[in-house]
Enzyme design. Structure first.
Site, PDB file in Angstrom:
ATOM      1  N   TYR A 167       0.824  -1.210   0.000  1.00 20.54           N
ATOM      2  CA  TYR A 167       0.000   0.000   0.000  1.00 20.54           C
ATOM      3  C   TYR A 167       0.859   1.262   0.000  1.00 20.54           C
ATOM      4  O   TYR A 167       0.620   2.191  -0.787  1.00 20.54           O
ATOM      5  CB  TYR A 167      -0.916  -0.024   1.221  1.00 20.54           C
ATOM      6  N   LYS A 171       1.096   4.193  -2.877  1.00 18.57           N
ATOM      7  CA  LYS A 171       0.796   5.599  -2.594  1.00 18.57           C
ATOM      8  C   LYS A 171       1.998   6.505  -2.874  1.00 18.57           C
ATOM      9  O   LYS A 171       1.832   7.653  -3.286  1.00 18.57           O
ATOM     10  CB  LYS A 171       0.312   5.747  -1.157  1.00 18.57           C
TER      11      LYS A 171
HETATM   12  C1  LIG Z   1       5.281   3.293  17.042  1.00 18.59           C
HETATM   13  C2  LIG Z   1       3.999   3.589  16.342  1.00 18.59           C
HETATM   14  C3  LIG Z   1       4.250   3.887  14.856  1.00 18.59           C
HETATM   15  C4  LIG Z   1       2.946   4.286  14.229  1.00 18.59           C
HETATM   16  C5  LIG Z   1       3.072   4.429  12.744  1.00 18.59           C
HETATM   17  C6  LIG Z   1       1.745   4.102  12.115  1.00 18.59           C
HETATM   18  C7  LIG Z   1       1.337   5.132  11.116  1.00 18.59           C
HETATM   19  C8  LIG Z   1       0.025   4.748  10.493  1.00 18.59           C
HETATM   20  C9  LIG Z   1      -0.575   5.925   9.759  1.00 18.59           C
HETATM   21  C10 LIG Z   1      -1.621   5.460   8.803  1.00 18.59           C
HETATM   22  C11 LIG Z   1      -2.447   6.619   8.295  1.00 18.59           C
HETATM   23  C12 LIG Z   1      -2.883   6.471   6.867  1.00 18.59           C
HETATM   24  C13 LIG Z   1      -3.506   5.140   6.574  1.00 18.59           C
HETATM   25  C14 LIG Z   1      -4.358   5.263   5.342  1.00 18.59           C
HETATM   26  O1  LIG Z   1      -3.637   5.258   4.154  1.00 18.59           O
HETATM   27  C15 LIG Z   1      -5.467   4.248   5.292  1.00 18.59           C
HETATM   28  C16 LIG Z   1      -4.994   2.891   5.580  1.00 18.59           C
HETATM   29  O2  LIG Z   1      -4.082   2.376   4.998  1.00 18.59           O
HETATM   30  S1  LIG Z   1      -5.862   2.144   6.843  1.00 18.59           S
HETATM   31  C17 LIG Z   1      -4.901   0.662   7.091  1.00 18.59           C
HETATM   32  C18 LIG Z   1      -3.631   0.951   7.850  1.00 18.59           C
HETATM   33  N1  LIG Z   1      -3.000  -0.303   8.162  1.00 18.59           N
HETATM   34  C19 LIG Z   1      -2.132  -0.476   9.153  1.00 18.59           C
HETATM   35  O3  LIG Z   1      -1.749   0.461   9.854  1.00 18.59           O
HETATM   36  C20 LIG Z   1      -1.673  -1.876   9.417  1.00 18.59           C
HETATM   37  C21 LIG Z   1      -2.279  -2.326  10.716  1.00 18.59           C
HETATM   38  N2  LIG Z   1      -1.789  -3.658  11.112  1.00 18.59           N
HETATM   39  C22 LIG Z   1      -2.458  -4.774  10.764  1.00 18.59           C
HETATM   40  O4  LIG Z   1      -3.437  -4.764  10.047  1.00 18.59           O
HETATM   41  C23 LIG Z   1      -1.912  -6.068  11.327  1.00 18.59           C
HETATM   42  O5  LIG Z   1      -1.009  -5.741  12.390  1.00 18.59           O
HETATM   43  C24 LIG Z   1      -1.156  -6.925  10.300  1.00 18.59           C
HETATM   44  C25 LIG Z   1      -0.115  -6.094   9.574  1.00 18.59           C
HETATM   45  C26 LIG Z   1      -2.166  -7.506   9.306  1.00 18.59           C
HETATM   46  C27 LIG Z   1      -0.425  -8.052  11.033  1.00 18.59           C
HETATM   47  O6  LIG Z   1      -1.364  -8.705  11.869  1.00 18.59           O
HETATM   48  P1  LIG Z   1      -0.850  -9.739  12.959  1.00 18.59           P
HETATM   49  O7  LIG Z   1      -2.043 -10.271  13.654  1.00 18.59           O
HETATM   50  O8  LIG Z   1       0.140 -10.664  12.336  1.00 18.59           O
HETATM   51  O9  LIG Z   1       0.014  -8.851  13.987  1.00 18.59           O
HETATM   52  P2  LIG Z   1      -0.586  -7.818  15.054  1.00 18.59           P
HETATM   53  O10 LIG Z   1      -1.738  -7.091  14.512  1.00 18.59           O
HETATM   54  O11 LIG Z   1      -0.736  -8.514  16.361  1.00 18.59           O
HETATM   55  O12 LIG Z   1       0.626  -6.785  15.150  1.00 18.59           O
HETATM   56  C28 LIG Z   1       1.889  -7.203  15.743  1.00 18.59           C
HETATM   57  C29 LIG Z   1       2.449  -5.997  16.450  1.00 18.59           C
HETATM   58  O13 LIG Z   1       2.720  -4.973  15.465  1.00 18.59           O
HETATM   59  C30 LIG Z   1       2.012  -3.801  15.836  1.00 18.59           C
HETATM   60  N3  LIG Z   1       1.567  -3.121  14.634  1.00 18.59           N
HETATM   61  C31 LIG Z   1       0.966  -3.677  13.569  1.00 18.59           C
HETATM   62  N4  LIG Z   1       0.680  -2.744  12.646  1.00 18.59           N
HETATM   63  C32 LIG Z   1       1.135  -1.564  13.135  1.00 18.59           C
HETATM   64  C33 LIG Z   1       1.128  -0.212  12.646  1.00 18.59           C
HETATM   65  N5  LIG Z   1       0.624   0.099  11.461  1.00 18.59           N
HETATM   66  N6  LIG Z   1       1.669   0.755  13.404  1.00 18.59           N
HETATM   67  C34 LIG Z   1       2.208   0.433  14.617  1.00 18.59           C
HETATM   68  N7  LIG Z   1       2.247  -0.819  15.170  1.00 18.59           N
HETATM   69  C35 LIG Z   1       1.694  -1.795  14.410  1.00 18.59           C
HETATM   70  C36 LIG Z   1       0.847  -4.268  16.654  1.00 18.59           C
HETATM   71  O14 LIG Z   1       0.364  -3.209  17.448  1.00 18.59           O
HETATM   72  C37 LIG Z   1       1.465  -5.390  17.420  1.00 18.59           C
HETATM   73  O15 LIG Z   1       2.192  -4.824  18.491  1.00 18.59           O
HETATM   74  P3  LIG Z   1       2.265  -5.582  19.907  1.00 18.59           P
HETATM   75  O16 LIG Z   1       3.035  -6.852  19.597  1.00 18.59           O
HETATM   76  O17 LIG Z   1       2.954  -4.633  20.807  1.00 18.59           O
HETATM   77  O18 LIG Z   1       0.834  -5.865  20.278  1.00 18.59           O
HETATM   78  N1  LIG Z   2      -9.358   6.176   5.182  1.00 16.38           N
HETATM   79  C1  LIG Z   2      -8.109   6.588   5.352  1.00 16.38           C
HETATM   80  O1  LIG Z   2      -7.595   6.694   6.467  1.00 16.38           O
HETATM   81  C2  LIG Z   2      -7.273   6.942   4.161  1.00 16.38           C
HETATM   82  C3  LIG Z   2      -6.083   7.627   4.388  1.00 16.38           C
HETATM   83  C4  LIG Z   2      -5.265   7.935   3.301  1.00 16.38           C
HETATM   84  C5  LIG Z   2      -5.657   7.619   2.024  1.00 16.38           C
HETATM   85  N2  LIG Z   2      -6.824   6.963   1.829  1.00 16.38           N
HETATM   86  C6  LIG Z   2      -7.208   6.659   0.450  1.00 16.38           C
HETATM   87  O2  LIG Z   2      -8.435   7.319   0.157  1.00 16.38           O
HETATM   88  C7  LIG Z   2      -9.134   6.599  -0.857  1.00 16.38           C
HETATM   89  C8  LIG Z   2     -10.540   6.309  -0.386  1.00 16.38           C
HETATM   90  O3  LIG Z   2     -10.419   5.504   0.772  1.00 16.38           O
HETATM   91  P1  LIG Z   2     -11.630   5.308   1.806  1.00 16.38           P
HETATM   92  O4  LIG Z   2     -11.049   5.394   3.155  1.00 16.38           O
HETATM   93  O5  LIG Z   2     -12.757   6.191   1.418  1.00 16.38           O
HETATM   94  O6  LIG Z   2     -11.985   3.785   1.530  1.00 16.38           O
HETATM   95  P2  LIG Z   2     -13.346   3.035   1.264  1.00 16.38           P
HETATM   96  O7  LIG Z   2     -13.004   1.605   1.342  1.00 16.38           O
HETATM   97  O8  LIG Z   2     -14.417   3.609   2.129  1.00 16.38           O
HETATM   98  O9  LIG Z   2     -13.713   3.458  -0.254  1.00 16.38           O
HETATM   99  C9  LIG Z   2     -12.956   2.955  -1.325  1.00 16.38           C
HETATM  100  C10 LIG Z   2     -13.899   2.821  -2.509  1.00 16.38           C
HETATM  101  O10 LIG Z   2     -13.150   2.421  -3.654  1.00 16.38           O
HETATM  102  C11 LIG Z   2     -13.875   1.426  -4.346  1.00 16.38           C
HETATM  103  N3  LIG Z   2     -12.980   0.586  -5.144  1.00 16.38           N
HETATM  104  C12 LIG Z   2     -12.125  -0.355  -4.684  1.00 16.38           C
HETATM  105  N4  LIG Z   2     -11.496  -0.957  -5.704  1.00 16.38           N
HETATM  106  C13 LIG Z   2     -11.972  -0.383  -6.846  1.00 16.38           C
HETATM  107  C14 LIG Z   2     -11.718  -0.597  -8.226  1.00 16.38           C
HETATM  108  N5  LIG Z   2     -10.855  -1.533  -8.629  1.00 16.38           N
HETATM  109  N6  LIG Z   2     -12.383   0.172  -9.108  1.00 16.38           N
HETATM  110  C15 LIG Z   2     -13.272   1.109  -8.695  1.00 16.38           C
HETATM  111  N7  LIG Z   2     -13.575   1.354  -7.399  1.00 16.38           N
HETATM  112  C16 LIG Z   2     -12.913   0.611  -6.491  1.00 16.38           C
HETATM  113  C17 LIG Z   2     -14.576   0.632  -3.254  1.00 16.38           C
HETATM  114  O11 LIG Z   2     -15.678  -0.094  -3.765  1.00 16.38           O
HETATM  115  C18 LIG Z   2     -14.982   1.738  -2.290  1.00 16.38           C
HETATM  116  O12 LIG Z   2     -16.249   2.241  -2.578  1.00 16.38           O
HETATM  117  C19 LIG Z   2      -8.307   5.324  -1.102  1.00 16.38           C
HETATM  118  O13 LIG Z   2      -7.475   5.526  -2.223  1.00 16.38           O
HETATM  119  C20 LIG Z   2      -7.450   5.214   0.155  1.00 16.38           C
HETATM  120  O14 LIG Z   2      -6.249   4.507  -0.094  1.00 16.38           O
HETATM  121  C21 LIG Z   2      -7.665   6.611   2.847  1.00 16.38           C
END
Ligand SMILES: CCCCCCCCCCCCC[C@@H](O)CC(=O)SCCNC(=O)CCNC(=O)[C@H](O)C(C)(C)COP(=O)(O)OP(=O)(O)OC[C@H]1O[C@@H](n2cnc3c(N)ncnc32)[C@H](O)[C@@H]1OP(=O)(O)O
Ligand SMILES: NC(=O)c1ccc[n+]([C@@H]2O[C@H](COP(=O)([O-])OP(=O)(O)OC[C@H]3O[C@@H](n4cnc5c(N)ncnc54)[C@H](O)[C@@H]3O)[C@@H](O)[C@H]2O)c1
Length: 259
Positions: A167, A171
């Site tokens: 991801y 981005k």
């Molecule tokens: C020191 C803190 C640093 C913080 C930096 C984080 C910045 C995040 C900013 C994001 C903003 C924008 C996001 C936006 O673009 C929209 C999205 O992308 S929403 C999705 C964001 N995704 C994540 O942040 C990943 C989250 N993590 C997971 O989904 C899972 O951990 C996974 C990677 C699938 C692994 O799962 P699993 O079950 O194998 O492990 P755990 O969840 O138990 O995690 C193990 C330990 O790692 C720590 N952890 C995991 N992910 C993060 C993370 N992103 N930031 C900080 N720490 C993380 C988790 O807390 C566990 O720690 P502990 O062993 O102490 O419990």
């Molecule tokens: N939510 C956050 O924290 C966050 C932060 C930073 C950036 N973004 C970005 O903002 C944008 C919107 O995210 P959101 O949080 O609204 O997510 P969301 O999951 O609510 O919405 C995403 C939408 O994109 C559509 N989509 C997925 N794959 C597609 C494809 N192949 N073709 C057409 N449509 C498709 C989904 O059906 C959904 O309606 C994404 O690009 C995401 O990466 C989100």
């Protein structure tokens, strides 16, 4: 206070319009006078967005000025091309505003991430923006129309994030794509900018483990997650003439996270 009608003559194509940020962007651009072509992989969700805008949800025959819903997978080249064809057939003009919000996550640590998790996220989040931007730009340049292209990146494209090798790479790629598009199309009167949201409360972030959300929220100087409307405010500015001399920019909407 009602938003100013800065987009009265605009046709805005919004991808990912069926949820979260894309839906909020569609609502905001419509409120500022734009006709909105709301596109999503989930056609029903796109039609629901159009219903919220107060326009007919038909995919064909929407009268000029009304809004319309379109179903398309932006990661598929033929679908992206057909999307722009359908939008132009429906509104008799190319979209002067293009907002790419469609995006997905397939989070996993590097050591365990599958090739498919990598491929799918890059295909939607990066290749999808390439395909839509290219098709829209070709339509705008061939018709001599100016435009504003806004690509939704993420703050993790700048700083990375645990569990998001795919991801964050997608981005970061969006930021580089935006810079190049801005350089190439400026002479055509087409601007291209990126928006880098932080944690925004949408269905995408609902999948994040609560312990991670708690950890990150504590790092946000403003102390809370952002809303989709916070992002839509910035998109509306970048779509309008109020940002007429801004191109190639990356605008962070993060509450100060990773400033
Ligand atoms: C020191 C803190 C640093 C913080 C930096 C984080 C910045 C995040 C900013 C994001 C903003 C924008 C996001 C936006 O673009 C929209 C999205 O992308 S929403 C999705 C964001 N995704 C994540 O942040 C990943 C989250 N993590 C997971 O989904 C899972 O951990 C996974 C990677 C699938 C692994 O799962 P699993 O079950 O194998 O492990 P755990 O969840 O138990 O995690 C193990 C330990 O790692 C720590 N952890 C995991 N992910 C993060 C993370 N992103 N930031 C900080 N720490 C993380 C988790 O807390 C566990 O720690 P502990 O062993 O102490 O419990
Ligand atoms: N939510 C956050 O924290 C966050 C932060 C930073 C950036 N973004 C970005 O903002 C944008 C919107 O995210 P959101 O949080 O609204 O997510 P969301 O999951 O609510 O919405 C995403 C939408 O994109 C559509 N989509 C997925 N794959 C597609 C494809 N192949 N073709 C057409 N449509 C498709 C989904 O059906 C959904 O309606 C994404 O690009 C995401 O990466 C989100």
């Amino acid at each position: 206070m009602a938003a100013p009608l800065r987009l009265g003559s605009a046709l805005a194509l919004v991808t990912g319009a069926g949820s979260g940020i894309g839906r909020a962007v569609s609502v905001r651009l419509a409120r500022e006078g734009a006709a909105v072509a709301a596109c999503d992989l989930d056609g029903a969700a796109a039609r629901e967005t159009v219903r919220l805008l107060g326009g007919p949800g038909s995919e064909k025959g929407a009268p000029r000025g009304a809004h319309a819903a379109f179903q398309a997978d932006v990661s598929e080249a033929g679908a992206a091309r057909r999307l722009l064809e359908q939008v132009q057939a429906c509104f008799s003009r190319p979209p002067s505003v293009v907002v790419s919000c469609a995006g997905i996550t397939r989070d996993e640590f590097l050591l365990h991430m599958s090739e498919d998790d990598w491929d799918k996220v890059i295909a939607v989040n990066l290749k999808g923006i390439f395909l839509v931007t290219q098709a829209a730009a070709q339509a705008l340049v061939s018709s001599g129309c100016h435009g504003s292209i806004i690509n939704i990146s993420s703050i993790v494209g700048k700083v990375g994030n645990l569990g998001q090798t795919n991801y964050s790479a997608s981005k970061a790629g969006v930021i580089g794509l935006t810079h190049t598009v801005a350089r190439e199309l400026g002479r055509h009167g087409i601007r291209c900018n990126s928006v880098l949201p932080g944690f925004i409360a949408t269905p995408m972030t609902q999948k994040v483990p609560q312990k991670v959300l708690d950890k990150v929220t504590g790092m946000i100087p403003m102390g809370h997650l952002g809303t989709p409307e916070d992002v839509a405010d910035v998109v509306a500015f970048l779509a309008s003439g109020d940002s007429g001399y801004i191109t190639g920019a990356s605008v962070e909407v993060t509450g100060g996270l990773f400033m």
